[in-house]
Design an enzyme around this catalytic site. Structure first.
Site, mmCIF file in Angstrom:
data_model
loop_
_atom_site.group_PDB
_atom_site.id
_atom_site.type_symbol
_atom_site.label_atom_id
_atom_site.label_comp_id
_atom_site.label_asym_id
_atom_site.label_seq_id
_atom_site.Cartn_x
_atom_site.Cartn_y
_atom_site.Cartn_z
ATOM 1 N N PHE A 1 1.946 -25.406 -20.263
ATOM 2 C CA PHE A 1 1.522 -25.547 -18.871
ATOM 3 C C PHE A 1 0.989 -26.943 -18.543
ATOM 4 C CE2 PHE A 1 -2.007 -23.612 -21.283
ATOM 5 C CZ PHE A 1 -3.040 -24.503 -21.037
ATOM 6 N N ASN B 1 -6.356 -21.825 -10.212
ATOM 7 C CA ASN B 1 -7.429 -20.842 -10.409
ATOM 8 C C ASN B 1 -8.780 -21.304 -9.850
ATOM 9 O OD1 ASN B 1 -7.971 -22.726 -12.343
ATOM 10 N ND2 ASN B 1 -8.150 -21.295 -14.040
ATOM 11 N N ARG C 1 -13.251 -16.785 -9.368
ATOM 12 C CA ARG C 1 -11.790 -16.736 -9.499
ATOM 13 C C ARG C 1 -11.221 -15.451 -8.914
ATOM 14 N NH1 ARG C 1 -11.907 -19.638 -15.351
ATOM 15 N NH2 ARG C 1 -11.367 -21.759 -14.668
ATOM 16 N N HIS D 1 -12.893 -25.244 -12.187
ATOM 17 C CA HIS D 1 -13.035 -25.577 -13.603
ATOM 18 C C HIS D 1 -14.515 -25.641 -13.941
ATOM 19 C CE1 HIS D 1 -12.506 -27.641 -17.450
ATOM 20 N NE2 HIS D 1 -13.555 -28.352 -17.085
HETATM 21 P P1 CMP Z 1 -9.368 -24.736 -16.648
HETATM 22 O O1 CMP Z 1 -10.544 -23.882 -16.885
HETATM 23 O O2 CMP Z 1 -9.493 -25.903 -15.744
HETATM 24 O O3 CMP Z 1 -8.800 -25.246 -18.064
HETATM 25 C C1 CMP Z 1 -7.451 -25.531 -18.295
HETATM 26 C C2 CMP Z 1 -6.573 -25.126 -17.162
HETATM 27 O O4 CMP Z 1 -5.218 -24.949 -17.503
HETATM 28 C C3 CMP Z 1 -6.990 -23.733 -16.666
HETATM 29 O O5 CMP Z 1 -8.221 -23.786 -16.034
HETATM 30 C C4 CMP Z 1 -5.809 -23.374 -15.811
HETATM 31 O O6 CMP Z 1 -5.820 -24.066 -14.560
HETATM 32 C C5 CMP Z 1 -4.682 -23.937 -16.668
HETATM 33 N N1 CMP Z 1 -4.125 -22.921 -17.553
HETATM 34 C C6 CMP Z 1 -4.686 -22.341 -18.621
HETATM 35 N N2 CMP Z 1 -3.856 -21.453 -19.207
HETATM 36 C C7 CMP Z 1 -2.742 -21.482 -18.469
HETATM 37 C C8 CMP Z 1 -1.509 -20.802 -18.554
HETATM 38 N N3 CMP Z 1 -1.268 -19.912 -19.530
HETATM 39 N N4 CMP Z 1 -0.572 -21.069 -17.640
HETATM 40 C C9 CMP Z 1 -0.817 -21.981 -16.668
HETATM 41 N N5 CMP Z 1 -1.977 -22.684 -16.536
HETATM 42 C C10 CMP Z 1 -2.923 -22.416 -17.417
#
Ligand code: CMP
Length: 147
Positions: A59, A114, A104, A117
């Protein structure tokens, strides 16, 4: 109990949808004190640097494109055990798995877009705060000594 700092980002999806005010109200209701804030429009390379730990994951390209697609609101929050407490308030990474009432669950669209962060540990918080706010750790530690 420990007074901590954490980094949070109201991501481009939530910021452009107009949810920043509602999310900040949740911070305030939980006594998460905003001690620094910046509205950023990340370049792709800045998003890649911030999420370097995820380089190579399936991702990564999509995530860094999303994070550099529109403005995001970056903040440093201060509070007792704020790192873990913010993570609880945010809910699970995938909004489909997030508990009712979490940020979220309320505002995220999917596992990538989402809404928010939050740093996941003290070491990550130190890196992430210095990434956006070089020098702020010194200010915070000076303030903590006065408490
Ligand atoms: P965040 O907490 O900002 O940390 C990493 C980010 O990657 C996460 O929130 C999501 O926005 C993204 N993310 C994590 N896992 C996935 C996944 N399986 N598919 C797509 N995006 C992801």
């Amino acid at each position: 109990m420990a007074l901590e700092l954490t980094l949070t980002i109201i991501k481009p999806d939530a910021f452009s949808a107009g949810h920043a005010g509602d999310i900040i109200k949740i911070f305030e209701a939980n006594q998460f004190k905003i001690v620094a804030a910046r509205l950023v429009n990340l370049t792709r390379s800045e998003a890649e640097g911030f999420y370097a730990i995820h380089r190579g994951k399936p991702f990564f390209e999509s995530l860094t494109a999303f994070m550099s697609s529109a403005p995001a609101l970056v903040m440093v929050l201060e509070g007792e055990n704020v790192i873990a407490r913010l993570r609880e308030t945010m809910g699970a990474t995938d909004p489909a798995r997030a508990a009712a009432g979490t940020i979220r669950k309320l505002y995220a669209q999917d596992i990538e877009r989402n809404a928010i962060h939050g740093s996941d540990a003290p070491e990550t918080a130190a890196f992430e705060i210095s990434y956006f706010f070089p020098g702020i750790e010194l200010l915070a530690s000076a303030r903590a000594k006065q408490l």
